[in-house]
Motif scaffolding. Structure first.
Motif, PDB file in Angstrom:
ATOM      1  N   LEU A 281       4.346 -62.156  53.321  1.00  0.00           N
ATOM      2  CA  LEU A 281       3.008 -62.541  52.861  1.00  0.00           C
ATOM      3  C   LEU A 281       2.377 -63.491  53.877  1.00  0.00           C
ATOM      4  CD1 LEU A 281       0.856 -63.031  50.522  1.00  0.00           C
ATOM      5  CD2 LEU A 281       2.382 -64.834  49.708  1.00  0.00           C
TER       6      LEU A 281
ATOM      7  N   MET B 145       1.696 -60.729  42.600  1.00  0.00           N
ATOM      8  CA  MET B 145       2.560 -60.238  43.685  1.00  0.00           C
ATOM      9  C   MET B 145       4.009 -60.679  43.471  1.00  0.00           C
ATOM     10  SD  MET B 145       0.312 -60.520  47.165  1.00  0.00           S
ATOM     11  CE  MET B 145      -0.384 -62.161  46.998  1.00  0.00           C
TER      12      MET B 145
ATOM     13  N   LYS C  14       2.781 -50.523  54.603  1.00  0.00           N
ATOM     14  CA  LYS C  14       1.518 -51.264  54.523  1.00  0.00           C
ATOM     15  C   LYS C  14       0.884 -51.205  53.140  1.00  0.00           C
ATOM     16  CE  LYS C  14       0.176 -50.162  59.249  1.00  0.00           C
ATOM     17  NZ  LYS C  14      -0.921 -49.583  60.023  1.00  0.00           N
ATOM     18  N   ASN C  15       0.397 -52.350  52.732  1.00  0.00           N
ATOM     19  CA  ASN C  15      -0.495 -52.422  51.577  1.00  0.00           C
ATOM     20  C   ASN C  15      -1.829 -52.886  52.177  1.00  0.00           C
ATOM     21  OD1 ASN C  15      -1.156 -55.008  49.210  1.00  0.00           O
ATOM     22  ND2 ASN C  15      -1.475 -52.845  48.782  1.00  0.00           N
ATOM     23  N   SER C  16      -2.732 -51.915  52.414  1.00  0.00           N
ATOM     24  CA  SER C  16      -3.997 -52.265  53.083  1.00  0.00           C
ATOM     25  C   SER C  16      -4.865 -53.106  52.159  1.00  0.00           C
ATOM     26  CB  SER C  16      -4.786 -50.999  53.436  1.00  0.00           C
ATOM     27  OG  SER C  16      -4.102 -50.267  54.401  1.00  0.00           O
ATOM     28  N   LEU C  17      -5.407 -54.178  52.692  1.00  0.00           N
ATOM     29  CA  LEU C  17      -6.310 -55.017  51.895  1.00  0.00           C
ATOM     30  C   LEU C  17      -7.676 -54.337  51.844  1.00  0.00           C
ATOM     31  CD1 LEU C  17      -4.875 -58.317  53.305  1.00  0.00           C
ATOM     32  CD2 LEU C  17      -4.728 -57.550  50.931  1.00  0.00           C
TER      33      LEU C  17
ATOM     34  N   HIS D 196      -4.499 -66.009  54.580  1.00  0.00           N
ATOM     35  CA  HIS D 196      -4.387 -64.801  55.390  1.00  0.00           C
ATOM     36  C   HIS D 196      -5.107 -64.902  56.737  1.00  0.00           C
ATOM     37  CE1 HIS D 196      -3.494 -60.474  55.704  1.00  0.00           C
ATOM     38  NE2 HIS D 196      -4.557 -60.484  56.494  1.00  0.00           N
TER      39      HIS D 196
ATOM     40  N   PHE E 201       0.209 -51.838  45.956  1.00  0.00           N
ATOM     41  CA  PHE E 201       1.255 -52.803  46.336  1.00  0.00           C
ATOM     42  C   PHE E 201       2.584 -52.401  45.682  1.00  0.00           C
ATOM     43  CE2 PHE E 201       3.562 -56.809  45.669  1.00  0.00           C
ATOM     44  CZ  PHE E 201       3.397 -57.494  46.869  1.00  0.00           C
TER      45      PHE E 201
ATOM     46  N   GLN F 278       0.666 -56.878  54.414  1.00  0.00           N
ATOM     47  CA  GLN F 278      -0.697 -56.561  53.958  1.00  0.00           C
ATOM     48  C   GLN F 278      -1.629 -56.563  55.152  1.00  0.00           C
ATOM     49  OE1 GLN F 278      -0.584 -59.673  50.928  1.00  0.00           O
ATOM     50  NE2 GLN F 278      -0.943 -58.090  49.406  1.00  0.00           N
ATOM     51  N   THR F 279      -2.124 -55.390  55.461  1.00  0.00           N
ATOM     52  CA  THR F 279      -2.872 -55.209  56.700  1.00  0.00           C
ATOM     53  C   THR F 279      -4.382 -55.159  56.451  1.00  0.00           C
ATOM     54  OG1 THR F 279      -2.460 -52.850  56.375  1.00  0.00           O
ATOM     55  CG2 THR F 279      -0.978 -54.029  57.848  1.00  0.00           C
TER      56      THR F 279
ATOM     57  N   ILE G 161      -6.665 -57.411  46.904  1.00  0.00           N
ATOM     58  CA  ILE G 161      -5.381 -56.700  46.919  1.00  0.00           C
ATOM     59  C   ILE G 161      -5.430 -55.545  45.921  1.00  0.00           C
ATOM     60  CG2 ILE G 161      -2.900 -56.911  46.444  1.00  0.00           C
ATOM     61  CD1 ILE G 161      -3.315 -59.995  46.997  1.00  0.00           C
TER      62      ILE G 161
END
Ligand code: PLP
Length: 393
Positions: free
Chosen positions: A170, A189, A139-142, A174, A156, A119-120, A151
């Motif tokens: 994870l 998640m 990537k799952n961009s935040l 963060h 995701f 998660q970027t 999120i």
């Protein structure tokens, strides 16, 4: 009784082979830059650590050391008390560092060409732990919404489906965003990962460093099903400023996963901890709770100071609220500078050494990360330097 004043003394760390202080000139091309970058603290650790190390050093024989049951019991006690997770000490594996663990776990539990979700923007070694072993980053961009990162769960899951992801790394809490994920977020998640057979690797190195209103929940502690699907990486290194001692551990409830990771460590000749890392970890976990409470008070005060100082004096930098970690994420997009100009501004004009947001991923462009784990005087100086440079812009 540990007093807050204990954290207000300034210590000269120059000449101690400190990456943060002794490599400032190398990284920022200027020896007068105030270092507020690398994630370690300018505070001495808890006294019990010094006493335990000194006592051990008196023996002056440093043969191979065992990660024995008393150490495991100390970890068990800490994880149970701090995070309400009843672990079995048989689940523990040891590693010099969490970054080492990430590299090992990726190699142990995925295959070459597999896809690994992160998660970027995120701590840069997450990318390397995937790419360096011929796996692919997904990537799952935040998403930044009204001052808070969230999120996008649809994305995701979609990323997992589209790329047939086999592992999710994870970062909880963060780094660099300072989010402490809620039970609901973690459950969502973990459910998605379970549904698609995605192993979770949870880097919880900042887990002890959450502000009063927030609670860190180990994702594996949420249910037996989740714990069987997760590998948790923890360490006393951020909490007690022990990074240079190189000692961390993994909690792996699933027997098959644990054996694979153990084999991976041993295939790389890694299976033992540094003598002092063992002694320090045990002492910190047995005697460090009160010290940690005071540390969190100091960090909270520093955080509030930085937020207020920027809020009251400029609209060019917005400090996002952090729920945990001693790292602040500064939104500098209103300065309208290119990424290289922004870096230049902080290092050459303000003379404050921060981490460049872009190094955490393209989503970090226009942001900078500030480390506030230092005496208030240093924080004030850092903020003043930045505000003065902004006036000159
Ligand atoms: C999320 C995260 N993981 C791992 C590390 C480093 O861990 P170690 O020094 O144990 O390799 C850091 C250090 O900043 C971090 O922020």
């Amino acid at each position: 009784m540990i007093k807050v004043e204990k954290f207000q003394q300034k210590w000269d760390r120059k000449g101690t082979r400190s990456v943060k202080w002794d490599l400032t000139k190398t990284f920022f091309k200027d020896k007068d830059v105030l270092p507020m970058w690398v994630a370690d603290m300018d505070f001495p650790s808890v006294d019990a650590v010094q006493e335990a190390i000194t006592e051990r050093a008196k023996h002056n024989i440093y043969g191979y050391s065992v990660t024995d049951q008393p150490l495991k019991d100390a970890i068990h006690g800490w994880v149970n008390k701090q995070h309400h997770w009843e672990i079995n000490t048989d689940w523990l594996l040891f590693s010099p560092g969490v970054v080492t663990s990430l590299h090992m776990v990726v190699q142990a539990l995925t295959n070459e060409e597999d896809h690994v979700l992160i998660q970027t923007p995120v701590y840069p070694p997450f990318y390397d732990a995937v790419k360096k072993h011929n796996r692919h980053v997904v990537k799952n961009s935040l998403q930044l919404k009204e001052g808070k990162y969230e999120i996008d769960f649809d994305d995701f899951e979609q990323q997992i489906i589209d790329h047939q992801v086999t592992m999710f790394i994870l970062c909880s809490p963060h780094n660099p965003l300072g989010r402490v994920w809620t039970k609901e977020e973690l459950t969502t998640m973990a459910d998605i990962c379970l549904k698609h057979n995605v192993t979770i690797v949870s880097d919880e190195i900042h887990g002890d460093l959450t502000y009063k209103e927030y609670t860190h929940v180990p994702i594996a502690s949420l249910s037996e099903k989740f714990s069987q699907n997760a590998v948790t990486c923890m360490a006393p290194s951020k909490t007690f400023n022990l990074a240079g001692l190189q000692g961390s551990y993994l909690i792996v409830p699933n027997k098959d996963k644990r054996q694979k990771i153990k084999d991976q460590f041993s295939s790389q000749g890694l299976g033992m901890l540094n003598t002092f890392a063992i002694v320090a970890m045990e002492a910190a976990y047995l005697h460090g709770e009160e010290w940690l409470d005071k540390l969190l008070e100091v960090l909270h005060e520093n955080k509030e100071y930085v937020q207020k100082a920027f809020h009251d004096n400029t609209n060019l930098i917005n400090v996002l609220d952090s729920e945990g970690t001693y790292l602040l994420w500064l939104d500098c997009r209103s300065m309208n500078l290119s990424s290289s100009e922004l870096k230049q501004f902080f290092q050459s004009k303000a003379k404050v050494g921060l981490n460049d947001g872009l190094s955490f991923g393209h989503e970090g462009d226009g942001f900078m990360r500030m480390n506030i784990a230092c005496p208030k005087e240093t924080v004030v100086e850092g903020v003043n330097r930045i505000l003065a440079a902004l006036k000159d812009m």
